[in-house]
Design a protein around this motif. Sequence first.
Motif, PDB file in Angstrom:
ATOM      1  N   SER A  26       0.808  -1.228   0.000  1.00 58.09           N
ATOM      2  CA  SER A  26       0.000   0.000   0.000  1.00 58.09           C
ATOM      3  C   SER A  26       0.831   1.264   0.000  1.00 58.09           C
ATOM      4  CB  SER A  26      -0.917   0.017   1.234  1.00 58.09           C
ATOM      5  OG  SER A  26      -0.144   0.205   2.419  1.00 58.09           O
ATOM      6  N   GLY A  27       2.114   1.134   0.388  1.00 58.02           N
ATOM      7  CA  GLY A  27       2.947   2.321   0.518  1.00 58.02           C
ATOM      8  C   GLY A  27       2.844   2.991   1.869  1.00 58.02           C
ATOM      9  N   ALA A  28       2.066   2.414   2.777  1.00 52.56           N
ATOM     10  CA  ALA A  28       1.890   3.001   4.103  1.00 52.56           C
ATOM     11  C   ALA A  28       3.191   2.928   4.908  1.00 52.56           C
ATOM     12  CB  ALA A  28       0.773   2.285   4.859  1.00 52.56           C
ATOM     13  N   VAL A  29       3.341   3.836   5.855  1.00 54.31           N
ATOM     14  CA  VAL A  29       4.519   3.861   6.723  1.00 54.31           C
ATOM     15  C   VAL A  29       4.400   2.785   7.794  1.00 54.31           C
ATOM     16  CG1 VAL A  29       5.907   5.270   8.283  1.00 54.31           C
ATOM     17  CG2 VAL A  29       4.776   6.323   6.305  1.00 54.31           C
ATOM     18  N   TYR A  30       3.188   2.626   8.347  1.00 48.06           N
ATOM     19  CA  TYR A  30       2.979   1.697   9.456  1.00 48.06           C
ATOM     20  C   TYR A  30       1.798   0.779   9.184  1.00 48.06           C
ATOM     21  CZ  TYR A  30       5.795   5.119  12.052  1.00 48.06           C
ATOM     22  OH  TYR A  30       6.775   5.967  12.474  1.00 48.06           O
ATOM     23  N   ALA A  31       1.904  -0.437   9.709  1.00 49.41           N
ATOM     24  CA  ALA A  31       0.738  -1.302   9.856  1.00 49.41           C
ATOM     25  C   ALA A  31       0.309  -1.222  11.314  1.00 49.41           C
ATOM     26  CB  ALA A  31       1.077  -2.737   9.473  1.00 49.41           C
ATOM     27  N   LEU A  32      -0.982  -0.943  11.537  1.00 53.43           N
ATOM     28  CA  LEU A  32      -1.528  -0.903  12.902  1.00 53.43           C
ATOM     29  C   LEU A  32      -2.306  -2.196  13.104  1.00 53.43           C
ATOM     30  CD1 LEU A  32      -2.801   2.800  13.040  1.00 53.43           C
ATOM     31  CD2 LEU A  32      -0.497   1.900  13.431  1.00 53.43           C
ATOM     32  N   ILE A  33      -1.794  -3.055  13.971  1.00 57.26           N
ATOM     33  CA  ILE A  33      -2.310  -4.409  14.111  1.00 57.26           C
ATOM     34  C   ILE A  33      -3.148  -4.528  15.383  1.00 57.26           C
ATOM     35  CG2 ILE A  33      -1.689  -6.855  14.290  1.00 57.26           C
ATOM     36  CD1 ILE A  33       0.981  -6.041  12.867  1.00 57.26           C
ATOM     37  N   ILE A  34      -4.368  -5.045  15.197  1.00 59.77           N
ATOM     38  CA  ILE A  34      -5.260  -5.288  16.331  1.00 59.77           C
ATOM     39  C   ILE A  34      -5.636  -6.765  16.341  1.00 59.77           C
ATOM     40  CG2 ILE A  34      -7.470  -4.724  17.410  1.00 59.77           C
ATOM     41  CD1 ILE A  34      -7.402  -2.051  15.979  1.00 59.77           C
ATOM     42  N   GLY A  35      -5.157  -7.457  17.357  1.00 59.14           N
ATOM     43  CA  GLY A  35      -5.519  -8.852  17.574  1.00 59.14           C
ATOM     44  C   GLY A  35      -6.248  -8.997  18.909  1.00 59.14           C
ATOM     45  N   GLU A  36      -6.514 -10.220  19.279  1.00 56.06           N
ATOM     46  CA  GLU A  36      -7.247 -10.452  20.537  1.00 56.06           C
ATOM     47  C   GLU A  36      -6.485  -9.894  21.731  1.00 56.06           C
ATOM     48  OE1 GLU A  36      -8.156 -14.559  20.839  1.00 56.06           O
ATOM     49  OE2 GLU A  36      -9.626 -14.538  19.205  1.00 56.06           O
ATOM     50  N   GLU A  37      -5.144 -10.094  21.732  1.00 53.68           N
ATOM     51  CA  GLU A  37      -4.334  -9.618  22.856  1.00 53.68           C
ATOM     52  C   GLU A  37      -4.347  -8.093  22.915  1.00 53.68           C
ATOM     53  OE1 GLU A  37       0.287  -9.848  24.459  1.00 53.68           O
ATOM     54  OE2 GLU A  37      -0.411 -11.267  22.941  1.00 53.68           O
ATOM     55  N   GLU A  38      -4.184  -7.440  21.784  1.00 53.47           N
ATOM     56  CA  GLU A  38      -4.211  -5.971  21.754  1.00 53.47           C
ATOM     57  C   GLU A  38      -5.574  -5.445  22.215  1.00 53.47           C
ATOM     58  OE1 GLU A  38      -0.964  -7.079  18.896  1.00 53.47           O
ATOM     59  OE2 GLU A  38      -3.008  -7.772  19.241  1.00 53.47           O
ATOM     60  N   LEU A  39      -6.638  -6.102  21.745  1.00 49.86           N
ATOM     61  CA  LEU A  39      -7.979  -5.645  22.101  1.00 49.86           C
ATOM     62  C   LEU A  39      -8.220  -5.792  23.595  1.00 49.86           C
ATOM     63  CD1 LEU A  39     -10.569  -4.529  20.822  1.00 49.86           C
ATOM     64  CD2 LEU A  39     -11.404  -6.881  20.617  1.00 49.86           C
ATOM     65  N   ALA A  40      -7.739  -6.883  24.173  1.00 52.21           N
ATOM     66  CA  ALA A  40      -7.957  -7.138  25.598  1.00 52.21           C
ATOM     67  C   ALA A  40      -7.154  -6.184  26.480  1.00 52.21           C
ATOM     68  CB  ALA A  40      -7.589  -8.590  25.925  1.00 52.21           C
ATOM     69  N   ASN A  41      -5.996  -5.732  25.996  1.00 55.16           N
ATOM     70  CA  ASN A  41      -5.104  -4.919  26.831  1.00 55.16           C
ATOM     71  C   ASN A  41      -5.075  -3.437  26.439  1.00 55.16           C
ATOM     72  OD1 ASN A  41      -3.847  -7.047  28.580  1.00 55.16           O
ATOM     73  ND2 ASN A  41      -3.243  -7.859  26.562  1.00 55.16           N
ATOM     74  N   GLY A  42      -5.973  -3.025  25.533  1.00 57.30           N
ATOM     75  CA  GLY A  42      -6.021  -1.608  25.145  1.00 57.30           C
ATOM     76  C   GLY A  42      -4.771  -1.156  24.427  1.00 57.30           C
ATOM     77  N   LEU A  43      -4.242  -1.996  23.519  1.00 58.59           N
ATOM     78  CA  LEU A  43      -3.008  -1.700  22.803  1.00 58.59           C
ATOM     79  C   LEU A  43      -3.234  -1.750  21.297  1.00 58.59           C
ATOM     80  CD1 LEU A  43      -0.569  -3.953  24.864  1.00 58.59           C
ATOM     81  CD2 LEU A  43      -0.801  -1.462  25.051  1.00 58.59           C
ATOM     82  N   VAL A  44      -2.276  -1.197  20.574  1.00 55.51           N
ATOM     83  CA  VAL A  44      -2.187  -1.361  19.124  1.00 55.51           C
ATOM     84  C   VAL A  44      -0.730  -1.678  18.810  1.00 55.51           C
ATOM     85  CG1 VAL A  44      -2.380  -0.257  16.864  1.00 55.51           C
ATOM     86  CG2 VAL A  44      -4.057   0.253  18.631  1.00 55.51           C
ATOM     87  N   THR A  45      -0.495  -2.743  18.077  1.00 50.73           N
ATOM     88  CA  THR A  45       0.873  -3.048  17.656  1.00 50.73           C
ATOM     89  C   THR A  45       1.184  -2.239  16.405  1.00 50.73           C
ATOM     90  OG1 THR A  45       0.854  -5.267  18.596  1.00 50.73           O
ATOM     91  CG2 THR A  45       2.441  -4.842  16.826  1.00 50.73           C
ATOM     92  N   VAL A  46       2.193  -1.403  16.487  1.00 53.41           N
ATOM     93  CA  VAL A  46       2.609  -0.562  15.370  1.00 53.41           C
ATOM     94  C   VAL A  46       3.830  -1.193  14.724  1.00 53.41           C
ATOM     95  CG1 VAL A  46       3.362   1.726  14.640  1.00 53.41           C
ATOM     96  CG2 VAL A  46       1.731   1.492  16.525  1.00 53.41           C
TER      97      VAL A  46
END
Length: 432
Positions: free
Chosen positions: A384-404
């Motif tokens: 896509s040419g994007a700088v970052y992928a912002l990843i939301i999985g079950e762990e991120e959703l449960a802990n209020g995080l986003v993996t960048v």
Amino acid sequence: MSAQQYRALQGFRDILPEEQPYWRFVEQTAAAVAELYGYRRIETPILEETGVFLKTSGETSDVVEHQMYTFEDRPGKEGRGQSLTLRPEGTAGVVRAYLEHGMFKLPQPVKLYYLSEPMFRHERPQAGRYRQHHQFGCEALGESDPAIDAELIALLYQVYSQLGLRGIRVQLNSIGDSTCRPRYVEALRAYYRPLLDQCCYNCQSRFQKNPLRLLDCKEPEDQAKIAAAPHSVDYLCEACREHFERVQRFLQLYEVPFELNPLLVRGLDYYTRTVFEFTSEMDNTALNGGGRYDGLAEILGGPPTPGIGFGMGIERVILELKRQGITPPPPERPRAFVVYMGKEPALKEAAIRLMAELRHAGIKAEMSYGDRSPKAQMKQANTSGAVYALIIGEEELANGLVTVRSLRAEGAEEEARQIAVPRAEILRYLQI
């Protein structure tokens, strides 16, 4: 039997997404320079009463005789519908608007520009010329000062310069006015009269209807005759001669290089005095034309109003940019691509909520659609040419995080390429 597959009409074309960076480049440059010079934008209707163009362009012009899209409107309560025409050029409509809205009461000159206005002419399609084409144009109304002539030409030259175009030639001439032009027309007729039998059919017709157009003939067999024809500048009255000399002096002050072309004329009847044309040095292709039209407002029923303007074909300029290898600035790429790692509805909803928040904050972001697998989403993120992928999985959703995850840090260790960011701080992180 298969359904009919429709195609664009001959001489009409789609402007596809990959072409849009060129259009945006030309439009933004033209608008910025026009406004720098004090011109304000105007838009006029695509449709006008046929008389607006019939009276101003001249009944014997090629535009009126062969190129206008004219039709009768649906009848109203009064009976027969009026004759309407799709706009073939921009000047007449702008002058009509100037008169209709009383702009002659404003401080003069009134300086206006139009941008990407579609024009319609039924002519043979060729490279850079279509039956529907688009123009950038400027019109300065209410002032006869030759400084305005020079300003308008300098404005256009600056547009081409800022686009990065090279080898642009400015050709200049004066065709006089109602005082001195009749004498020149008679000299032109006297020169052509013994040559008519050797001229093309169109020139034989122009000899009676519009002799100046004899000099605009493109037929190869008539070029030698044109080269030896009388020059309009040799027949100028004192007022026109002084005006033309001052235009040249002011162009020198603007540092605009120009060359005199004593055989340059314009195809429409309303032009007077200064006429000009910008051409490409590569093959002498005309990129635009313009000139002064001091009697046009009177033809449309208004008070005597001097004016000068030009129309620049955007398709032709884009073609010239491509020929010279000039590429427009690339469009902005997404800063983030949101990836959700699972099929649970809550994950996709969280991704859409994050997308909405990013876009509301002015951050360009994309995501995948159609419930693709995490692997397919990451593949799309990487292309896509994007700088970052912002990843939301079950762990991120449960802990209020986003993996960048950085999509630009090629070759880095996996741990160095990605970081867990609190969901509440993701905007601040991306805006750094």
